[in-house]
Scaffold this motif. Structure first.
Motif, PDB file in Angstrom:
ATOM      1  N   SER A  87       0.834  -1.191   0.000  1.00  0.00           N
ATOM      2  CA  SER A  87       0.000   0.000   0.000  1.00  0.00           C
ATOM      3  C   SER A  87       0.871   1.245   0.000  1.00  0.00           C
ATOM      4  O   SER A  87       1.909   1.291   0.643  1.00  0.00           O
ATOM      5  CB  SER A  87      -0.887   0.002   1.243  1.00  0.00           C
ATOM      6  OG  SER A  87      -1.598   1.207   1.345  1.00  0.00           O
ATOM      7  N   SER A  88       0.445   2.256  -0.736  1.00  0.00           N
ATOM      8  CA  SER A  88       1.194   3.519  -0.735  1.00  0.00           C
ATOM      9  C   SER A  88       0.785   4.395   0.441  1.00  0.00           C
ATOM     10  O   SER A  88       1.385   5.425   0.683  1.00  0.00           O
ATOM     11  CB  SER A  88       0.962   4.255  -2.054  1.00  0.00           C
ATOM     12  OG  SER A  88      -0.409   4.541  -2.209  1.00  0.00           O
ATOM     13  N   SER A  89      -0.241   3.988   1.189  1.00  0.00           N
ATOM     14  CA  SER A  89      -0.699   4.745   2.351  1.00  0.00           C
ATOM     15  C   SER A  89      -0.140   4.104   3.616  1.00  0.00           C
ATOM     16  O   SER A  89      -0.390   2.940   3.888  1.00  0.00           O
ATOM     17  CB  SER A  89      -2.223   4.741   2.421  1.00  0.00           C
ATOM     18  OG  SER A  89      -2.761   5.305   1.253  1.00  0.00           O
ATOM     19  N   SER A  90       0.632   4.883   4.368  1.00  0.00           N
ATOM     20  CA  SER A  90       1.214   4.343   5.588  1.00  0.00           C
ATOM     21  C   SER A  90       1.238   5.404   6.675  1.00  0.00           C
ATOM     22  O   SER A  90       0.937   6.569   6.431  1.00  0.00           O
ATOM     23  CB  SER A  90       2.632   3.832   5.322  1.00  0.00           C
ATOM     24  OG  SER A  90       3.478   4.906   4.992  1.00  0.00           O
ATOM     25  N   HIS A  91       1.600   4.973   7.879  1.00  0.00           N
ATOM     26  CA  HIS A  91       1.711   5.889   9.004  1.00  0.00           C
ATOM     27  C   HIS A  91       2.866   5.446   9.893  1.00  0.00           C
ATOM     28  O   HIS A  91       3.299   4.303   9.842  1.00  0.00           O
ATOM     29  CB  HIS A  91       0.403   5.934   9.802  1.00  0.00           C
ATOM     30  CG  HIS A  91       0.005   4.596  10.372  1.00  0.00           C
ATOM     31  ND1 HIS A  91      -0.663   3.637   9.634  1.00  0.00           N
ATOM     32  CD2 HIS A  91       0.197   4.053  11.588  1.00  0.00           C
ATOM     33  CE1 HIS A  91      -0.871   2.569  10.381  1.00  0.00           C
ATOM     34  NE2 HIS A  91      -0.356   2.792  11.583  1.00  0.00           N
ATOM     35  N   PRO A 137      10.263   1.973  16.869  1.00  0.00           N
ATOM     36  CA  PRO A 137       9.417   2.764  15.967  1.00  0.00           C
ATOM     37  C   PRO A 137       9.518   2.217  14.543  1.00  0.00           C
ATOM     38  O   PRO A 137      10.575   1.728  14.123  1.00  0.00           O
ATOM     39  CB  PRO A 137      10.026   4.166  16.036  1.00  0.00           C
ATOM     40  CG  PRO A 137      10.847   4.184  17.280  1.00  0.00           C
ATOM     41  CD  PRO A 137      11.284   2.786  17.521  1.00  0.00           C
ATOM     42  N   HIS A 138       8.414   2.275  13.808  1.00  0.00           N
ATOM     43  CA  HIS A 138       8.391   1.746  12.444  1.00  0.00           C
ATOM     44  C   HIS A 138       7.236   2.356  11.665  1.00  0.00           C
ATOM     45  O   HIS A 138       6.457   3.137  12.202  1.00  0.00           O
ATOM     46  CB  HIS A 138       8.266   0.221  12.464  1.00  0.00           C
ATOM     47  CG  HIS A 138       7.051  -0.281  13.183  1.00  0.00           C
ATOM     48  ND1 HIS A 138       6.982  -0.389  14.563  1.00  0.00           N
ATOM     49  CD2 HIS A 138       5.842  -0.687  12.727  1.00  0.00           C
ATOM     50  CE1 HIS A 138       5.795  -0.847  14.916  1.00  0.00           C
ATOM     51  NE2 HIS A 138       5.083  -1.030  13.819  1.00  0.00           N
ATOM     52  N   HIS A 139       7.135   2.004  10.399  1.00  0.00           N
ATOM     53  CA  HIS A 139       6.011   2.414   9.558  1.00  0.00           C
ATOM     54  C   HIS A 139       5.114   1.211   9.334  1.00  0.00           C
ATOM     55  O   HIS A 139       5.585   0.082   9.262  1.00  0.00           O
ATOM     56  CB  HIS A 139       6.505   2.929   8.204  1.00  0.00           C
ATOM     57  CG  HIS A 139       7.071   4.295   8.275  1.00  0.00           C
ATOM     58  ND1 HIS A 139       8.386   4.529   8.599  1.00  0.00           N
ATOM     59  CD2 HIS A 139       6.513   5.501   8.077  1.00  0.00           C
ATOM     60  CE1 HIS A 139       8.602   5.826   8.598  1.00  0.00           C
ATOM     61  NE2 HIS A 139       7.487   6.437   8.277  1.00  0.00           N
ATOM     62  N   SER A 140       3.832   1.476   9.203  1.00  0.00           N
ATOM     63  CA  SER A 140       2.848   0.430   8.969  1.00  0.00           C
ATOM     64  C   SER A 140       1.866   0.907   7.919  1.00  0.00           C
ATOM     65  O   SER A 140       1.571   2.104   7.832  1.00  0.00           O
ATOM     66  CB  SER A 140       2.121   0.132  10.282  1.00  0.00           C
ATOM     67  OG  SER A 140       1.168  -0.878  10.103  1.00  0.00           O
ATOM     68  N   THR A 141       1.364  -0.005   7.094  1.00  0.00           N
ATOM     69  CA  THR A 141       0.344   0.386   6.126  1.00  0.00           C
ATOM     70  C   THR A 141      -0.946   0.715   6.865  1.00  0.00           C
ATOM     71  O   THR A 141      -1.218   0.169   7.931  1.00  0.00           O
ATOM     72  CB  THR A 141       0.084  -0.738   5.105  1.00  0.00           C
ATOM     73  OG1 THR A 141      -0.199  -1.949   5.794  1.00  0.00           O
ATOM     74  CG2 THR A 141       1.275  -0.937   4.190  1.00  0.00           C
TER      75      THR A 141
END
Length: 86
Positions: free
Chosen positions: A33-37, A52-56
């Protein structure tokens, strides 16, 4: 001039799809997904620290999650290893 701009935009969008990864032969992902947070680091109740990390973003499917087989995490370059039913 318009044609050059359109062709450049088309080329860049194609490169972006390849960089994100997609479902290939024998893979279960559909492309990350191109949408993450961003997710802040935290400590689980069992004492394990999660960095800490990024997730879809949630969207009702696991097929486009970074960790799903066939997808690539665009932040780390890691390839997904989980099946879509994890």
């Amino acid at each position: 001039m318009k044609t050059t701009i359109i062709l450049t935009a088309l080329l860049l969008s194609t490169i972006g799809v390849e960089a994100r990864g997609g479902g290939g032969h024998g893979m279960s992902g559909t492309g990350s997904s191109s949408s993450s947070h961003s997710v802040s680091g935290y400590t689980r109740s069992n004492g394990t620290y999660v960095a800490p990390h990024h997730s879809t973003n949630p969207n009702g499917t696991q097929l486009d999650n970074y960790g799903t087989r066939g997808n690539v995490n665009s932040y780390t370059g890691a390839t997904g290893t989980h099946g879509a039913d994890h």
